[in-house]
Write an enzyme that holds these catalytic residues in place. Structure first.
Site, PDB file in Angstrom:
ATOM      1  N   ASP A 241       4.204   3.564   1.046  1.00 32.96           N
ATOM      2  CA  ASP A 241       3.336   3.768  -0.097  1.00 32.96           C
ATOM      3  C   ASP A 241       2.547   2.544   0.015  1.00 32.96           C
ATOM      4  O   ASP A 241       3.344   1.195  -0.845  1.00 32.96           O
ATOM      5  CB  ASP A 241       3.700   4.289  -1.302  1.00 32.96           C
ATOM      6  CG  ASP A 241       2.517   4.227  -1.969  1.00 32.96           C
ATOM      7  OD1 ASP A 241       1.881   4.976  -2.112  1.00 32.96           O
ATOM      8  OD2 ASP A 241       2.604   3.208  -2.978  1.00 32.96           O
TER       9      ASP A 241
ATOM     10  N   TYR B 167      -1.956  -4.387  -2.877  1.00 31.43           N
ATOM     11  CA  TYR B 167      -0.648  -5.091  -2.526  1.00 31.43           C
ATOM     12  C   TYR B 167      -1.291  -6.537  -2.173  1.00 31.43           C
ATOM     13  O   TYR B 167      -0.024  -6.907  -2.185  1.00 31.43           O
ATOM     14  CB  TYR B 167       0.276  -4.105  -2.061  1.00 31.43           C
ATOM     15  CG  TYR B 167       0.316  -3.355  -3.255  1.00 31.43           C
ATOM     16  CD1 TYR B 167      -0.074  -2.458  -4.348  1.00 31.43           C
ATOM     17  CD2 TYR B 167       1.324  -1.608  -2.993  1.00 31.43           C
ATOM     18  CE1 TYR B 167       0.239  -1.310  -5.719  1.00 31.43           C
ATOM     19  CE2 TYR B 167       1.190  -0.463  -3.971  1.00 31.43           C
ATOM     20  CZ  TYR B 167       0.630  -0.668  -5.105  1.00 31.43           C
ATOM     21  OH  TYR B 167       0.819   0.605  -5.403  1.00 31.43           O
TER      22      TYR B 167
ATOM     23  N   LYS C 263      -4.428   3.190  -0.797  1.00 31.24           N
ATOM     24  CA  LYS C 263      -5.183   3.435  -2.320  1.00 31.24           C
ATOM     25  C   LYS C 263      -6.514   2.853  -1.524  1.00 31.24           C
ATOM     26  O   LYS C 263      -6.575   1.158  -2.260  1.00 31.24           O
ATOM     27  CB  LYS C 263      -3.988   3.211  -3.710  1.00 31.24           C
ATOM     28  CG  LYS C 263      -3.087   3.608  -3.383  1.00 31.24           C
ATOM     29  CD  LYS C 263      -2.212   3.857  -4.851  1.00 31.24           C
ATOM     30  CE  LYS C 263      -0.742   4.304  -4.544  1.00 31.24           C
ATOM     31  NZ  LYS C 263       0.067   3.258  -3.709  1.00 31.24           N
TER      32      LYS C 263
ATOM     33  N   HIS D  67      -7.112   4.467  -6.524  1.00 24.95           N
ATOM     34  CA  HIS D  67      -6.022   3.866  -7.462  1.00 24.95           C
ATOM     35  C   HIS D  67      -5.617   4.045  -9.215  1.00 24.95           C
ATOM     36  O   HIS D  67      -4.527   4.926  -9.340  1.00 24.95           O
ATOM     37  CB  HIS D  67      -6.104   2.233  -7.270  1.00 24.95           C
ATOM     38  CG  HIS D  67      -4.704   1.700  -6.701  1.00 24.95           C
ATOM     39  ND1 HIS D  67      -4.113   0.748  -6.195  1.00 24.95           N
ATOM     40  CD2 HIS D  67      -3.813   1.290  -8.150  1.00 24.95           C
ATOM     41  CE1 HIS D  67      -2.856   0.703  -6.814  1.00 24.95           C
ATOM     42  NE2 HIS D  67      -3.087   1.524  -7.885  1.00 24.95           N
TER      43      HIS D  67
END
Ligand code: NAP
Length: 290
Positions: free
Chosen positions: A50, A55, A80, A113
């Site tokens: 994931d 990130y 996302k 997101h």
């Protein structure tokens, strides 16, 4: 509960695609150019990752997968779309960037997101619909096997359902003992939208909770394993993150015990604890930065 016996088992999404039952969370796994943790996760046996453009781990994940020589078809990759990438054209562009970062030509799952680009944003209904239209096209073009959302409350989802052609297959939300968002989980499960759990072990804030410690000891497991198993027994997909081989393996070893009914009820109704403070509508106890 869906019959699950190993990491290879999973939940069937509303479009027939199988979502494996436990994924590896990659938030804060790659500092700088360090792919050590991600390669360790692959060695530990994870094939479901994931990630998210936010990130900063997509490229490191892609690099780790290539270096470890894992065939694409063995992997389940979720990414996302970040708040600043919402909108029809922006989504198409962000998706291509994500594919490039990961070094792949398709995603298994792509999620919006958050429903709002910023706290108090008024025109979110139109923005979500425009964004979703791009997601639907990516799905129809075969560039992503399933599309969904993250941190959407039922009324955010209704806005999509009223306007979409492809229903969201997934909603990824904060979910762990002490913060189970029962209303949203029930709504999603009634709508055949699979719930995924972010921070399934409460970002380690639950590890010293007396009731959880007592329960875990009775089952002969760790509190982290108890939390991961709890999600599975609720038909929710846990996405634990760890940076140590031993804990990565432990978090996959959750198929040899079953939490009893009374304990499930206690876990689902315990006092709120471990909440991140993030809320989709903003006004969080901490600012919504992730
Ligand atoms: P988490 O997985 O609940 O907790 C991670 C923490 O637990 C780390 O500090 C880890 O420490 C520790 N830990 C892991 N396994 C353990 C074990 N067996 N025993 C003891 N400690 C253990 O929290 P998270 O990273 O916030 O969430 C997981 C994933 O959810 C993220 O990585 C990301 O992919 C996703 N996420 C999504 C959203 C969203 O908005 N959609 C938001 C947040 C997170 P060590 O690293 O030292 O093992």
């Amino acid at each position: 509960m869906t019959e699950l016996h190993s990491m290879q088992d999973g939940f069937v999404l509303n479009n027939g695609v199988k979502n494996p039952c436990v994924g590896f969370g990659t938030y804060k796994t790659a500092d700088g150019s360090d792919t050590e943790v991600l390669k360790m996760a692959i060695k530990a046996g994870y094939r479901y990752f994931d990630t998210a453009s936010f990130y900063g781990t997509e490229a490191f994940l892609g690099e780790s997968i290539r270096e470890m020589g894992i065939p694409r078809e063995e992997l389940f990759l979720t990414s996302k779309l970040w708040k600043t990438e919402m909108g029809y054209h922006e989504t198409k562009q962000a998706f291509e960037e994500t594919l490039k970062n990961l070094g792949t030509d398709y995603l298994d799952l792509y999620l919006i997101h958050w429903p709002l680009p910023e706290d108090g944003y008024q025109d979110w209904k139109k923005l979500d619909i425009d964004t979703w239209r791009a997601m639907e096209e990516l799905y129809r073009d075969g560039k992503v096997r399933a599309i969904g959302v993250s941190n959407f409350l039922p009324y955010h989802i209704e806005n999509l359902l009223e306007n979409c052609e492809v229903r969201p297959a997934v909603n990824q939300i904060e979910f762990h003992p002490g913060y189970t968002q029962e209303f949203t989980v029930r709504y999603c499960q009634e709508q055949d939208i699979l719930v995924q759990a972010w921070s399934p072990i409460g970002r380690s804030s639950l590890l010293n909770h007396p009731m959880l410690m007592e329960m875990a000891e009775r089952y002969g497991v760790s509190v982290a394993q108890l939390c991961i198993r709890y999600a599975l027994q609720r038909n929710v997909v846990p996405l634990p993150k760890s940076s140590a081989m031993e804990r990565m393996k432990q978090n996959q070893d959750v198929f040899g015990f079953e939490i009893g009914r009374e304990d499930m009820l206690r876990l689902g109704s315990m006092a709120q604890t471990g909440w991140s403070g993030l809320h989709p509508d903003g006004g969080s106890v901490r600012s919504a930065s992730k």
